[in-house]
Design a protein around this motif. Structure first.
Motif, PDB file in Angstrom:
ATOM      1  N   ARG A  90       0.825  -1.207   0.000  1.00 43.85           N
ATOM      2  CA  ARG A  90       0.000   0.000   0.000  1.00 43.85           C
ATOM      3  C   ARG A  90       0.861   1.260   0.000  1.00 43.85           C
ATOM      4  NH1 ARG A  90      -5.594  -0.506   3.063  1.00 43.85           N
ATOM      5  NH2 ARG A  90      -6.338  -2.244   1.852  1.00 43.85           N
ATOM      6  N   ARG A  93       1.889   5.260   1.031  1.00 45.57           N
ATOM      7  CA  ARG A  93       2.098   5.904   2.324  1.00 45.57           C
ATOM      8  C   ARG A  93       1.221   7.134   2.441  1.00 45.57           C
ATOM      9  NH1 ARG A  93       8.624   5.539   2.426  1.00 45.57           N
ATOM     10  NH2 ARG A  93       8.709   3.278   2.406  1.00 45.57           N
ATOM     11  N   ALA A 138      -1.128   9.691   5.684  1.00 44.76           N
ATOM     12  CA  ALA A 138      -1.972   9.640   6.881  1.00 44.76           C
ATOM     13  C   ALA A 138      -3.295   8.957   6.599  1.00 44.76           C
ATOM     14  CB  ALA A 138      -2.204  11.046   7.417  1.00 44.76           C
ATOM     15  N   ARG A 192      -2.720   5.234   6.297  1.00 45.05           N
ATOM     16  CA  ARG A 192      -2.448   4.621   7.609  1.00 45.05           C
ATOM     17  C   ARG A 192      -3.730   4.485   8.417  1.00 45.05           C
ATOM     18  NH1 ARG A 192       2.117   7.866   7.212  1.00 45.05           N
ATOM     19  NH2 ARG A 192       1.189   9.492   8.512  1.00 45.05           N
ATOM     20  N   ARG A 193      -4.581   5.508   8.363  1.00 42.50           N
ATOM     21  CA  ARG A 193      -5.849   5.458   9.087  1.00 42.50           C
ATOM     22  C   ARG A 193      -6.724   4.330   8.536  1.00 42.50           C
ATOM     23  NH1 ARG A 193      -6.966  10.717   9.478  1.00 42.50           N
ATOM     24  NH2 ARG A 193      -7.498  10.794   7.283  1.00 42.50           N
ATOM     25  N   ARG A 212      -5.695   1.677   6.967  1.00 38.15           N
ATOM     26  CA  ARG A 212      -5.057   0.398   7.301  1.00 38.15           C
ATOM     27  C   ARG A 212      -5.384  -0.007   8.737  1.00 38.15           C
ATOM     28  NH1 ARG A 212       0.908   0.920   6.444  1.00 38.15           N
ATOM     29  NH2 ARG A 212       0.212   1.364   4.343  1.00 38.15           N
ATOM     30  N   ARG A 213      -5.354   0.966   9.657  1.00 39.77           N
ATOM     31  CA  ARG A 213      -5.696   0.656  11.049  1.00 39.77           C
ATOM     32  C   ARG A 213      -7.141   0.196  11.175  1.00 39.77           C
ATOM     33  NH1 ARG A 213      -2.774   5.414  12.324  1.00 39.77           N
ATOM     34  NH2 ARG A 213      -4.747   6.527  12.511  1.00 39.77           N
TER      35      ARG A 213
END
Length: 131
Positions: free
Chosen positions: A110, A112, A114, A117-118, A120-121
């Motif tokens: 994936r 990069r 923010a 990442r959000r 992904r979480r």
């Protein structure tokens, strides 16, 4: 004498001894204890076909068909990320471990940022809690 209700008539027909004896005489009825309950196994539903049907029949919260772009987005995710791994797998054979392994492979490639990442979480959270 009270009149018979439709359900009472159906019940009387269902337990009518002459009809039951007639079935036994023609060998079309067998007692449940002697029936072959194993029978042939139903065909396995493959994930690819199941996912395609889900996207095609899914509706929004308001009960409307999905918007074209939403359906296109779902189909893209299926085609590019999910189906290469699970398309030919029967749905009943997919295990939480298989999904975790697949997700760990997909998460490595994936982009990069923010937002990513959000996302992904959130996906990791749902993978852990829903399976």
């Amino acid at each position: 004498m009270k009149p018979e209700l439709p359900l009472e008539r159906q019940a009387i027909r269902m337990i009518n001894p002459p009809a039951l004896l007639d079935l036994c005489a023609h060998e079309t009825w067998t007692p449940p204890a002697t029936r072959d309950v194993t029978g042939p196994e139903p065909p396995a539903v493959l994930f690819g076909l199941y996912a395609e049907r889900v996207v095609a029949t899914r509706v929004s919260r308001r009960g409307r068909p999905l918007a074209r772009r939403t359906a296109d987005s779902y189909n893209y995710l299926l085609r590019e990320h999910i189906n290469p791994t699970f398309e030919e797998t029967p749905v009943t054979r997919i295990t939480p471990e298989m999904v975790r392994d697949w997700y760990s492979d997909v998460a490595r490639v994936r982009a990069r940022g923010a937002k990513v990442r959000r996302r992904r979480r959130l996906c990791a959270y749902y993978t852990r809690t829903r399976l």
